[in-house]
Design a protein around this motif. Structure first.
Motif, PDB file in Angstrom:
ATOM      1  N   ALA A  40       0.833  -1.211   0.000  1.00  0.00           N
ATOM      2  CA  ALA A  40       0.000   0.000   0.000  1.00  0.00           C
ATOM      3  C   ALA A  40       0.861   1.251   0.000  1.00  0.00           C
ATOM      4  O   ALA A  40       0.575   2.228  -0.716  1.00  0.00           O
ATOM      5  CB  ALA A  40      -0.932  -0.008   1.212  1.00  0.00           C
ATOM      6  N   GLU A  41       1.917   1.239   0.793  1.00  0.00           N
ATOM      7  CA  GLU A  41       2.807   2.405   0.816  1.00  0.00           C
ATOM      8  C   GLU A  41       3.595   2.517  -0.479  1.00  0.00           C
ATOM      9  O   GLU A  41       3.868   3.618  -0.964  1.00  0.00           O
ATOM     10  CB  GLU A  41       3.753   2.327   2.011  1.00  0.00           C
ATOM     11  CG  GLU A  41       4.584   3.571   2.235  1.00  0.00           C
ATOM     12  CD  GLU A  41       3.768   4.823   2.540  1.00  0.00           C
ATOM     13  OE1 GLU A  41       4.247   5.940   2.229  1.00  0.00           O
ATOM     14  OE2 GLU A  41       2.649   4.699   3.092  1.00  0.00           O
ATOM     15  N   ALA A  42       3.963   1.395  -1.069  1.00  0.00           N
ATOM     16  CA  ALA A  42       4.633   1.416  -2.374  1.00  0.00           C
ATOM     17  C   ALA A  42       3.722   2.036  -3.417  1.00  0.00           C
ATOM     18  O   ALA A  42       4.164   2.822  -4.265  1.00  0.00           O
ATOM     19  CB  ALA A  42       5.028  -0.002  -2.789  1.00  0.00           C
ATOM     20  N   ARG A  43       2.433   1.698  -3.339  1.00  0.00           N
ATOM     21  CA  ARG A  43       1.474   2.261  -4.289  1.00  0.00           C
ATOM     22  C   ARG A  43       1.401   3.790  -4.145  1.00  0.00           C
ATOM     23  O   ARG A  43       1.338   4.510  -5.135  1.00  0.00           O
ATOM     24  CB  ARG A  43       0.101   1.618  -4.068  1.00  0.00           C
ATOM     25  CG  ARG A  43      -0.920   1.933  -5.135  1.00  0.00           C
ATOM     26  CD  ARG A  43      -2.167   1.073  -4.975  1.00  0.00           C
ATOM     27  NE  ARG A  43      -1.915  -0.320  -5.318  1.00  0.00           N
ATOM     28  CZ  ARG A  43      -1.923  -1.336  -4.454  1.00  0.00           C
ATOM     29  NH1 ARG A  43      -2.150  -1.105  -3.175  1.00  0.00           N
ATOM     30  NH2 ARG A  43      -1.689  -2.562  -4.859  1.00  0.00           N
ATOM     31  N   THR A  44       1.436   4.251  -2.914  1.00  0.00           N
ATOM     32  CA  THR A  44       1.448   5.705  -2.685  1.00  0.00           C
ATOM     33  C   THR A  44       2.728   6.326  -3.221  1.00  0.00           C
ATOM     34  O   THR A  44       2.709   7.383  -3.841  1.00  0.00           O
ATOM     35  CB  THR A  44       1.322   5.998  -1.174  1.00  0.00           C
ATOM     36  OG1 THR A  44       0.069   5.490  -0.699  1.00  0.00           O
ATOM     37  CG2 THR A  44       1.397   7.496  -0.906  1.00  0.00           C
ATOM     38  N   ALA A  45       3.851   5.641  -3.005  1.00  0.00           N
ATOM     39  CA  ALA A  45       5.148   6.179  -3.423  1.00  0.00           C
ATOM     40  C   ALA A  45       5.252   6.345  -4.930  1.00  0.00           C
ATOM     41  O   ALA A  45       5.958   7.240  -5.412  1.00  0.00           O
ATOM     42  CB  ALA A  45       6.283   5.280  -2.917  1.00  0.00           C
ATOM     43  N   VAL A  46       4.583   5.486  -5.698  1.00  0.00           N
ATOM     44  CA  VAL A  46       4.687   5.567  -7.157  1.00  0.00           C
ATOM     45  C   VAL A  46       3.502   6.288  -7.786  1.00  0.00           C
ATOM     46  O   VAL A  46       3.355   6.297  -9.013  1.00  0.00           O
ATOM     47  CB  VAL A  46       4.840   4.170  -7.800  1.00  0.00           C
ATOM     48  CG1 VAL A  46       6.072   3.457  -7.261  1.00  0.00           C
ATOM     49  CG2 VAL A  46       3.585   3.317  -7.608  1.00  0.00           C
ATOM     50  N   SER A  47       2.659   6.902  -6.963  1.00  0.00           N
ATOM     51  CA  SER A  47       1.490   7.604  -7.491  1.00  0.00           C
ATOM     52  C   SER A  47       1.791   9.089  -7.662  1.00  0.00           C
ATOM     53  O   SER A  47       2.492   9.692  -6.846  1.00  0.00           O
ATOM     54  CB  SER A  47       0.297   7.446  -6.545  1.00  0.00           C
ATOM     55  OG  SER A  47      -0.099   6.093  -6.476  1.00  0.00           O
ATOM     56  N   GLY A  48       1.255   9.661  -8.734  1.00  0.00           N
ATOM     57  CA  GLY A  48       1.409  11.099  -8.959  1.00  0.00           C
ATOM     58  C   GLY A  48       2.780  11.466  -9.487  1.00  0.00           C
ATOM     59  O   GLY A  48       3.585  10.618  -9.864  1.00  0.00           O
ATOM     60  N   GLY A  49       3.041  12.739  -9.518  1.00  0.00           N
ATOM     61  CA  GLY A  49       4.315  13.226 -10.033  1.00  0.00           C
ATOM     62  C   GLY A  49       4.238  13.606 -11.492  1.00  0.00           C
ATOM     63  O   GLY A  49       3.232  13.365 -12.180  1.00  0.00           O
ATOM     64  N   LYS A  50       5.310  14.197 -11.967  1.00  0.00           N
ATOM     65  CA  LYS A  50       5.326  14.765 -13.323  1.00  0.00           C
ATOM     66  C   LYS A  50       5.706  13.753 -14.393  1.00  0.00           C
ATOM     67  O   LYS A  50       5.520  13.989 -15.568  1.00  0.00           O
ATOM     68  CB  LYS A  50       6.301  15.948 -13.345  1.00  0.00           C
ATOM     69  CG  LYS A  50       5.890  17.068 -12.378  1.00  0.00           C
ATOM     70  CD  LYS A  50       6.966  18.120 -12.225  1.00  0.00           C
ATOM     71  CE  LYS A  50       8.123  17.673 -11.355  1.00  0.00           C
ATOM     72  NZ  LYS A  50       7.786  17.486  -9.936  1.00  0.00           N
ATOM     73  N   ARG A  51       6.290  12.627 -13.994  1.00  0.00           N
ATOM     74  CA  ARG A  51       6.667  11.542 -14.905  1.00  0.00           C
ATOM     75  C   ARG A  51       7.681  11.976 -15.954  1.00  0.00           C
ATOM     76  O   ARG A  51       7.696  11.449 -17.075  1.00  0.00           O
ATOM     77  CB  ARG A  51       5.428  10.954 -15.602  1.00  0.00           C
ATOM     78  CG  ARG A  51       4.317  10.485 -14.678  1.00  0.00           C
ATOM     79  CD  ARG A  51       4.813   9.448 -13.701  1.00  0.00           C
ATOM     80  NE  ARG A  51       3.705   8.827 -12.956  1.00  0.00           N
ATOM     81  CZ  ARG A  51       3.847   8.196 -11.804  1.00  0.00           C
ATOM     82  NH1 ARG A  51       5.050   8.098 -11.261  1.00  0.00           N
ATOM     83  NH2 ARG A  51       2.834   7.650 -11.197  1.00  0.00           N
ATOM     84  N   PHE A  52       8.544  12.915 -15.603  1.00  0.00           N
ATOM     85  CA  PHE A  52       9.557  13.367 -16.548  1.00  0.00           C
ATOM     86  C   PHE A  52      10.507  12.240 -16.928  1.00  0.00           C
ATOM     87  O   PHE A  52      10.905  12.115 -18.084  1.00  0.00           O
ATOM     88  CB  PHE A  52      10.358  14.536 -15.973  1.00  0.00           C
ATOM     89  CG  PHE A  52       9.653  15.867 -16.050  1.00  0.00           C
ATOM     90  CD1 PHE A  52       9.102  16.322 -17.232  1.00  0.00           C
ATOM     91  CD2 PHE A  52       9.557  16.679 -14.926  1.00  0.00           C
ATOM     92  CE1 PHE A  52       8.464  17.537 -17.306  1.00  0.00           C
ATOM     93  CE2 PHE A  52       8.909  17.905 -14.988  1.00  0.00           C
ATOM     94  CZ  PHE A  52       8.364  18.333 -16.182  1.00  0.00           C
ATOM     95  N   HIS A  85      12.843   6.278  -9.219  1.00  0.00           N
ATOM     96  CA  HIS A  85      12.645   7.607  -8.630  1.00  0.00           C
ATOM     97  C   HIS A  85      11.944   7.498  -7.282  1.00  0.00           C
ATOM     98  O   HIS A  85      12.336   8.161  -6.309  1.00  0.00           O
ATOM     99  CB  HIS A  85      11.830   8.462  -9.598  1.00  0.00           C
ATOM    100  CG  HIS A  85      11.582   9.861  -9.138  1.00  0.00           C
ATOM    101  ND1 HIS A  85      12.566  10.653  -8.606  1.00  0.00           N
ATOM    102  CD2 HIS A  85      10.450  10.612  -9.132  1.00  0.00           C
ATOM    103  CE1 HIS A  85      12.057  11.848  -8.298  1.00  0.00           C
ATOM    104  NE2 HIS A  85      10.783  11.843  -8.600  1.00  0.00           N
ATOM    105  N   ALA A  86      10.911   6.661  -7.198  1.00  0.00           N
ATOM    106  CA  ALA A  86      10.196   6.489  -5.935  1.00  0.00           C
ATOM    107  C   ALA A  86      11.128   5.959  -4.851  1.00  0.00           C
ATOM    108  O   ALA A  86      11.079   6.409  -3.699  1.00  0.00           O
ATOM    109  CB  ALA A  86       9.016   5.537  -6.131  1.00  0.00           C
ATOM    110  N   SER A  87      12.005   5.028  -5.218  1.00  0.00           N
ATOM    111  CA  SER A  87      12.981   4.512  -4.264  1.00  0.00           C
ATOM    112  C   SER A  87      13.869   5.630  -3.729  1.00  0.00           C
ATOM    113  O   SER A  87      14.090   5.749  -2.519  1.00  0.00           O
ATOM    114  CB  SER A  87      13.843   3.446  -4.946  1.00  0.00           C
ATOM    115  OG  SER A  87      14.981   3.137  -4.171  1.00  0.00           O
TER     116      SER A  87
END
Length: 354
Positions: A40-52, A85-87
């Motif tokens: 669940a926390e991993a899902r939050t970590a990879v959610s959103g952002g600009k995806r550059f 990036h999330a890592s």
């Protein structure tokens, strides 16, 4: 005129990441509910952002191979860089003692709060730290797994993996350099630029373009040409981040006002200000970095940086680096449409408020 739909691309990347985490959740399900909390926390970590990073990987690939043979494989390869990036963010927030990320509690704070709310034994902060380290490690491993298993033939994915490994090593070593600079409490402009280059600039733009291009079979000459675009642009990208870390609007950045000042970051912006400000003002800024600051303190330090000319100087350097990057792209041996989109991405990466 826009030549692609960045919002649609971001949605596609998120779909790929969500599907990947569903697979990982199934794998870890025998471990029980605690593994579910980690997912669940991993899902939050990879959610959103600009995806550059995903976008630069995608268009680095299409710069060399305009017609995509396997869209799903390319999407997974690009998404792997968002897992990397999330890592980095999970680990970075813990090392910087940041409380928030994108307007929500940072990973270590979220797990710390769970421990405290449950009334478990031991130190909640230590539990949060351990969870963040482990989740960051897990995401780092998953990023490589995702690229390796993206769907490209082994002979095509191998050059991309080699560059991914170099990128991983650069960002980890760059992070250690940053930690060491903060511990010493001093950094000249050259040192701050080295931190910026290896901690962020390379892994944010140059290496994602290189990885995408390598997956498409780029020659060494083409990789060099794309690097002449990607590295200065990555430096401009991070300099913009440095400005936002001091002058950004918390409503847009998701971070407290002047967060970099509170964390004591010895950025290029700060190094320039310490060099140029009058002695008393420079000493005030230097002594205040990394301390608990009130809103009035933040405003005062912002004023010192502004009055020193450092803010204007960084803005000028961002413009110069961006121009150099776009100029290098003009002579690169790449697809014309990809060139146009990369120019659009360059503007989006350096002219932003978040």
């Amino acid at each position: 005129m826009t030549t692609w739909d960045p919002a649609d691309f971001r949605d596609r990347v998120q779909e790929v990441l969500d599907a990947f985490l569903v697979e990982r959740a199934v794998e870890l399900s025998p471990l029980g509910p605690d593994a579910g909390r980690l997912i669940a926390e991993a899902r939050t970590a990879v959610s959103g952002g600009k995806r550059f990073r995903a976008a630069f990987c995608h268009w680095g690939h299409r710069a060399i191979r305009p017609s995509v043979d396997d869209d799903a494989a390319l999407a997974r390869a690009c998404a792997s860089l968002e897992v990397l990036h999330a890592s980095a963010l999970v680990h970075d927030d813990f090392m910087d003692a940041s409380d928030t990320r994108r307007g929500r509690p940072a990973t270590h704070r979220a797990f710390e709060a769970e421990h405290r709310a449950a009334g478990w034994r031991g130190d909640p902060e230590q539990y949060g730290a351990a969870a963040a380290i482990l989740l960051g490690d897990l995401l780092l491993g998953w990023a490589e797994d995702m690229l390796r298993g993206s769907g490209f033939p082994a002979e095509e994915v191998a050059p991309g993996l080699a560059l991914f490994e170099r990128c991983r090593n650069e960002v980890i070593a760059g992070q250690f350099l940053d930690v060491s600079v903060q511990a010493r409490g001093r950094a000249d402009v050259d040192t701050a630029m080295t931190v910026l280059r290896y901690k962020s600039a390379k892994y944010s733009i140059e290496r994602p373009i290189h990885i995408g291009a390598a997956l498409a079979g780029a020659t060494p000459a083409q990789l060099d040409q794309l690097g002449r675009f990607g590295l200065p642009l990555g430096e401009a990208f991070q300099l913009r981040d440095d400005l936002l870390g001091v002058f950004g609007d918390p409503e847009e950045t998701g971070k407290p006002a002047g967060d970099d000042l509170v964390e004591g970051k010895r950025t290029v912006l700060v190094a320039l200000a310490l060099d140029a400000a009058p002695r008393a003002a420079a000493e005030r800024l230097d002594a205040a970095l990394g301390t608990s600051l009130t809103a009035a303190d933040v405003d005062e330090l912002r004023g010192i940086i502004d009055d020193s000319g450092a803010r204007a100087q960084v803005e000028a350097v961002i413009g110069q680096l961006s121009d150099r990057a776009v100029e290098a792209l003009g002579s690169a041996d790449i697809d014309a449409r990809a060139r146009d989109v990369l120019v659009e991405l360059a503007a989006a990466a350096t002219q932003r408020s978040v």
